[in-house]
Motif scaffolding. Structure first.
Motif, PDB file in Angstrom:
ATOM      1  N   CYS A  98       0.825  -1.320  -0.038  1.00 20.40           N
ATOM      2  CA  CYS A  98       0.078   0.082  -0.078  1.00 20.40           C
ATOM      3  C   CYS A  98       0.826   1.167  -0.050  1.00 20.40           C
ATOM      4  O   CYS A  98       1.788   1.359   0.709  1.00 20.40           O
ATOM      5  CB  CYS A  98      -0.829   0.001   1.057  1.00 20.40           C
ATOM      6  SG  CYS A  98      -2.016   1.365   1.284  1.00 20.40           S
ATOM      7  N   ARG A  99       0.421   2.301  -0.743  1.00 17.39           N
ATOM      8  CA  ARG A  99       1.239   3.592  -0.860  1.00 17.39           C
ATOM      9  C   ARG A  99       0.531   4.750  -0.055  1.00 17.39           C
ATOM     10  O   ARG A  99       0.891   5.629  -0.037  1.00 17.39           O
ATOM     11  CB  ARG A  99       1.678   3.805  -2.461  1.00 17.39           C
ATOM     12  CG  ARG A  99       2.574   2.645  -2.999  1.00 17.39           C
ATOM     13  CD  ARG A  99       4.028   2.785  -2.500  1.00 17.39           C
ATOM     14  NE  ARG A  99       4.797   1.649  -2.819  1.00 17.39           N
ATOM     15  CZ  ARG A  99       5.028   0.657  -1.775  1.00 17.39           C
ATOM     16  NH1 ARG A  99       4.954   0.830  -0.591  1.00 17.39           N
ATOM     17  NH2 ARG A  99       5.830  -0.356  -2.266  1.00 17.39           N
ATOM     18  N   ASP A 100      -0.927   4.731  -0.330  1.00 18.07           N
ATOM     19  CA  ASP A 100      -1.673   5.772   0.114  1.00 18.07           C
ATOM     20  C   ASP A 100      -2.718   5.288   1.339  1.00 18.07           C
ATOM     21  O   ASP A 100      -3.414   4.284   0.814  1.00 18.07           O
ATOM     22  CB  ASP A 100      -2.413   6.477  -0.974  1.00 18.07           C
ATOM     23  CG  ASP A 100      -1.172   7.345  -1.980  1.00 18.07           C
ATOM     24  OD1 ASP A 100      -0.225   7.713  -1.435  1.00 18.07           O
ATOM     25  OD2 ASP A 100      -1.336   7.033  -3.226  1.00 18.07           O
ATOM     26  N   GLY A 101      -2.993   6.053   2.061  1.00 14.61           N
ATOM     27  CA  GLY A 101      -3.976   5.943   3.034  1.00 14.61           C
ATOM     28  C   GLY A 101      -3.789   4.515   4.032  1.00 14.61           C
ATOM     29  O   GLY A 101      -4.981   3.926   4.174  1.00 14.61           O
ATOM     30  N   CYS A 102      -2.762   4.363   4.333  1.00 18.55           N
ATOM     31  CA  CYS A 102      -2.463   2.960   5.066  1.00 18.55           C
ATOM     32  C   CYS A 102      -1.592   3.258   6.074  1.00 18.55           C
ATOM     33  O   CYS A 102      -0.864   2.308   6.342  1.00 18.55           O
ATOM     34  CB  CYS A 102      -1.831   1.949   3.986  1.00 18.55           C
ATOM     35  SG  CYS A 102      -0.570   2.543   2.794  1.00 18.55           S
ATOM     36  N   THR A 103      -1.508   4.307   6.705  1.00 21.01           N
ATOM     37  CA  THR A 103      -0.769   4.585   7.951  1.00 21.01           C
ATOM     38  C   THR A 103      -1.538   4.603   9.206  1.00 21.01           C
ATOM     39  O   THR A 103      -2.804   4.774   9.134  1.00 21.01           O
ATOM     40  CB  THR A 103      -0.232   5.822   8.084  1.00 21.01           C
ATOM     41  OG1 THR A 103      -1.025   6.894   7.738  1.00 21.01           O
ATOM     42  CG2 THR A 103       0.905   6.073   6.779  1.00 21.01           C
ATOM     43  N   SER A 142      -2.440   5.986  12.751  1.00 23.36           N
ATOM     44  CA  SER A 142      -2.299   7.565  13.062  1.00 23.36           C
ATOM     45  C   SER A 142      -1.649   7.822  14.254  1.00 23.36           C
ATOM     46  O   SER A 142      -1.359   8.976  14.464  1.00 23.36           O
ATOM     47  CB  SER A 142      -4.062   8.111  13.086  1.00 23.36           C
ATOM     48  OG  SER A 142      -4.493   7.213  14.034  1.00 23.36           O
ATOM     49  N   THR A 177      -7.234   4.740   5.259  1.00 22.03           N
ATOM     50  CA  THR A 177      -8.323   5.230   4.178  1.00 22.03           C
ATOM     51  C   THR A 177      -8.465   4.376   2.870  1.00 22.03           C
ATOM     52  O   THR A 177      -9.421   4.217   1.958  1.00 22.03           O
ATOM     53  CB  THR A 177      -8.009   6.633   3.470  1.00 22.03           C
ATOM     54  OG1 THR A 177      -6.929   6.623   3.252  1.00 22.03           O
ATOM     55  CG2 THR A 177      -8.389   7.468   4.914  1.00 22.03           C
ATOM     56  N   ASN A 178      -7.514   3.280   2.951  1.00 21.76           N
ATOM     57  CA  ASN A 178      -7.583   2.330   1.785  1.00 21.76           C
ATOM     58  C   ASN A 178      -8.635   1.293   1.920  1.00 21.76           C
ATOM     59  O   ASN A 178      -8.548   0.846   2.771  1.00 21.76           O
ATOM     60  CB  ASN A 178      -6.065   1.773   1.618  1.00 21.76           C
ATOM     61  CG  ASN A 178      -6.027   0.754   0.514  1.00 21.76           C
ATOM     62  OD1 ASN A 178      -6.550  -0.104   0.349  1.00 21.76           O
ATOM     63  ND2 ASN A 178      -4.858   1.034  -0.410  1.00 21.76           N
TER      64      ASN A 178
END
Length: 185
Positions: A54-59, A61, A107-108
Motif C-alpha cells: 500500500c502506498r496511500d491511506g495506509c498508515t 495515526s 483510508t484504503n
C-alpha cells in the motif's frame, strides 16, 4: 471478501457446533483444530502483504499498545493455566483495540477488508477461548494499562505483532488446554 468471510464464519460455526453438540464423533474437537488458527495466521500474513504494498491511506495515526509476543518457554512453563489464559486474553484485547484504531486511520478500502477480517478472527479466537472456559479479559478501572506491552508506531509493526502473537502465545495456550489433549488410551 465474501469468500474470506464465509471461511471465517464456517470455522466459527464448526467451533460452535462442537461446543453445542459434543457427542458428535470427532478425532479432535474443532475448537482445538489448529488448522483454524493457521487459517487466521494466513489471513494476517495476507494483510501484511497488502499493507506492505500500500502506498496511500495506509498508515497508523498514532502509536498503540500491543502485547509482547516473544515466548520465553522457561517463564511460560512456570505459569499456571489461569495466568497463561489471562495473558492471552489481555493480548487479544490489546490487538482488538489496536486493529480498531488502525481501521479508523486507514483510508484504503482494500485494507479495510483485511483489517475487518483480522478483527473478526480476534473475536473468533476469543469465542474459542470462552468455549474452553477461559474468561474474557476485563481492563482494569485504573488508568494503568496492562503489563508486558510495547508500542507499535506503524501498521507493519502492529500486523507483525498480531501474526507473532497468534503463532506464539495463542498457539501454546490452545495446545496446552486440557480439552485439546488427545486421548492416548
Amino acid at each position: 471478501m465474501l469468500q474470506n468471510t464465509g471461511r471465517g464464519l464456517l470455522a466459527l460455526l464448526l467451533m460452535v457446533l462442537e461446543w453445542t453438540c459434543p457427542s458428535l464423533p470427532s478425532p479432535l474437537r474443532p475448537i482445538c483444530d489448529l488448522r483454524v488458527l493457521n487459517h487466521f495466521i494466513k489471513e494476517a500474513k495476507d494483510a501484511q502483504v497488502a499493507m506492505n504494498s500500500c502506498r496511500d491511506g495506509c498508515t497508523l495515526s498514532q502509536s498503540v499498545s500491543i502485547p509482547q509476543t516473544a515466548v520465553d518457554f522457561d517463564v511460560w512453563e512456570r505459569k499456571n493455566a489461569a495466568e497463561k489464559a489471562q495473558e492471552v486474553q489481555c493480548g487479544l484485547w490489546l490487538l482488538q483495540q489496536a486493529l480498531s484504531l488502525l481501521r479508523g486511520s486507514v483510508t484504503n478500502a482494500a485494507l479495510h477488508t483485511h483489517i475487518d477480517n483480522l478483527v473478526r478472527n480476534v473475536l473468533s479466537v476469543k469465542a474459542v477461548l470462552r468455549s474452553l472456559n477461559i474468561p474474557d479479559y476485563t481492563p482494569p478501572a485504573s488508568s494503568a494499562g496492562p503489563e508486558n506491552t510495547w508500542r507499535a508506531s506503524t501498521a507493519a509493526e502492529l500486523l507483525q505483532a498480531y501474526v507473532n502473537f497468534l503463532r506464539g502465545k495463542v498457539y501454546h495456550l490452545l495446545t496446552d488446554a486440557q480439552a485439546c489433549q488427545q486421548d492416548v488410551s
